[in-house]
Design an enzyme around this catalytic site. Structure first.
Site, PDB file in Angstrom:
ATOM      1  N   CYS A  95       1.202  -1.017  -0.050  1.00 40.76           N
ATOM      2  CA  CYS A  95      -0.120  -0.231   0.358  1.00 40.76           C
ATOM      3  C   CYS A  95       0.889   1.371   0.051  1.00 40.76           C
ATOM      4  O   CYS A  95       0.856   2.125  -1.103  1.00 40.76           O
ATOM      5  CB  CYS A  95      -1.150   0.019   1.484  1.00 40.76           C
ATOM      6  SG  CYS A  95      -2.158   1.586   1.801  1.00 40.76           S
ATOM      7  N   GLY A 119       1.170  10.008   8.511  1.00 36.49           N
ATOM      8  CA  GLY A 119       1.322  10.902   9.963  1.00 36.49           C
ATOM      9  C   GLY A 119       2.110   9.243  10.471  1.00 36.49           C
ATOM     10  O   GLY A 119       2.533   9.014  11.619  1.00 36.49           O
ATOM     11  N   CYS A 193      -6.212  -3.438   7.011  1.00 39.59           N
ATOM     12  CA  CYS A 193      -7.736  -2.498   6.814  1.00 39.59           C
ATOM     13  C   CYS A 193      -8.636  -3.367   6.392  1.00 39.59           C
ATOM     14  O   CYS A 193      -9.684  -3.462   6.273  1.00 39.59           O
ATOM     15  CB  CYS A 193      -7.224  -1.334   6.550  1.00 39.59           C
ATOM     16  SG  CYS A 193      -7.099  -1.439   4.333  1.00 39.59           S
TER      17      CYS A 193
END
Length: 349
Positions: A95, A119, A193
């Site tokens: 990803c 982040g 996810c």
């Protein structure tokens, strides 16, 4: 912006530092893709609303980009193919490689943005002496994510900023609480996810519509020990969930795809000292001209281990550890460190 506290504080810090910021969330899949009911508010929908509210409170514009097709092709399809081929994938690395720092960065360049900010807990530095951009571990080693970022190229590192590299997680949460951000206490996501319940095999069967047939568990001599429930359900080093009554603990050593067999062994047989990795990316050096002493990790949560790396050709390295390592798995990444800096890494074959 994932909707979590880390990317929210990264956005806030950039805004405070005088950057002209825009918040971006990537829409990567639908409920149907991950076998969630249509009427359930999918995690990504909740996350989009959290990110939108954070941007509103910071005072920056916000957009959602639809990258579903690219995510299916470059992350989900690779994940499934790896399991079908007997490997153990790391979709977070894919990803980062194909979505966040390739497709998103291309989109940013098209829209005249200079930098992509995330982040992640890591730092980018420029080395004047070598003229290379370096990837450095985070100050908070318990949160360091340099392992999943090893594939970043020099061109990508040049246009990447990680504002949280020098902060601890506690400091990030404290700042979010002080700012009154809606997600200050939001839990970190732990699982992949697109497999929120952690049942990889059920996800693969639903997604592909295939049934993966039962077969034999065998020991290293070929003796049949019992029946497995489909080869995609097992990973190297696994002991729990085998469903066998054995006189002593046994672990998955390898998967024989041709014969649909899962080979089991005692714990000591899982250890090896050497690996070969392909599809390499080097960061701190352009090439490894002679055998180099490094610390290496063969999985995300492993402590670094002393080793010697040799570059065999443009795309291949050999890593020999000082001490045998447990359950080195094909498909996982080996990442090399020189102190706090990432030398590079590759996919274990």
């Amino acid at each position: 912006m994932s909707g979590g506290v880390d990317s929210s504080i990264a956005a806030y810090l950039c805004s405070e530092q005088g950057f002209d910021c825009t918040g971006i969330t990537l829409k990567l899949f639908d409920n149907d893709d991950i076998n969630e009911p249509k009427d359930k508010a999918c995690c990504s929908l909740d996350d989009i609303e959290d990110a939108r509210q954070v941007c509103r409170s910071i005072g920056i514009p916000y957009f959602v980009y639809n990258f579903k097709d690219s995510f299916k092709e470059n992350v989900i399809a690779r994940f499934i193919d790896a399991y079908e081929q007997g490997r153990t994938p790391n979709p977070c690395i894919d990803c980062n490689r194909y979505i966040k720092f390739e497709k998103l960065m291309r989109r940013a360049e098209e829209l005249d943005f200079d930098i992509v900010v995330t982040g992640h807990y890591a730092s980018v530095e420029y080395d004047e002496a070598t003229g290379r951009y370096l990837l450095k571990k985070a100050a908070d080693l318990s949160k360091d994510q340099s392992y999943v970022l090893y594939s970043l190229t020099q061109a990508q590192l040049k246009k990447t900023y990680f504002p949280l590299g020098g902060m601890t997680k506690d400091e990030v949460r404290a700042l979010a609480e002080k700012l009154g951000l809606i997600n200050a206490g939001k839990h970190d996501s732990q699982d992949i996810c697109f497999v929120p319940d952690g049942d990889y095999a059920a996800f693969i069967e639903h997604y592909t519509g295939k049934a993966y047939p039962n077969g034999d568990f065998v020991d290293e001599t070929g003796k049949v020990l019992g029946e497995h429930k489909g080869i995609i359900r097992y990973t190297v080093g696994q002991r729990k969930g085998l469903g066998l009554a054995l006189p002593f603990p046994m672990y998955v050593k390898e998967k024989n795809l041709e014969e649909n067999k899962v080979v089991l062994c005692k714990n000591e047989a899982l250890f090896s000292r050497e690996l070969i990795a392909k599809d390499i990316n080097l960061i701190s050096v352009s090439e490894i001209k002679e055998p180099m002493r490094v610390k290496a990790r063969v999985r995300y949560n492993q402590s670094e281990q002393p080793a010697t790396v040799t570059q065999l050709d443009e795309n291949t390295i050999s890593v020999v550890f000082d001490e045998p390592q447990r359950a080195i798995s094909k498909g996982q990444a080996v990442v090399l460190y020189d102190g706090d800096y990432v030398v590079g890494g590759g996919t274990i074959i």
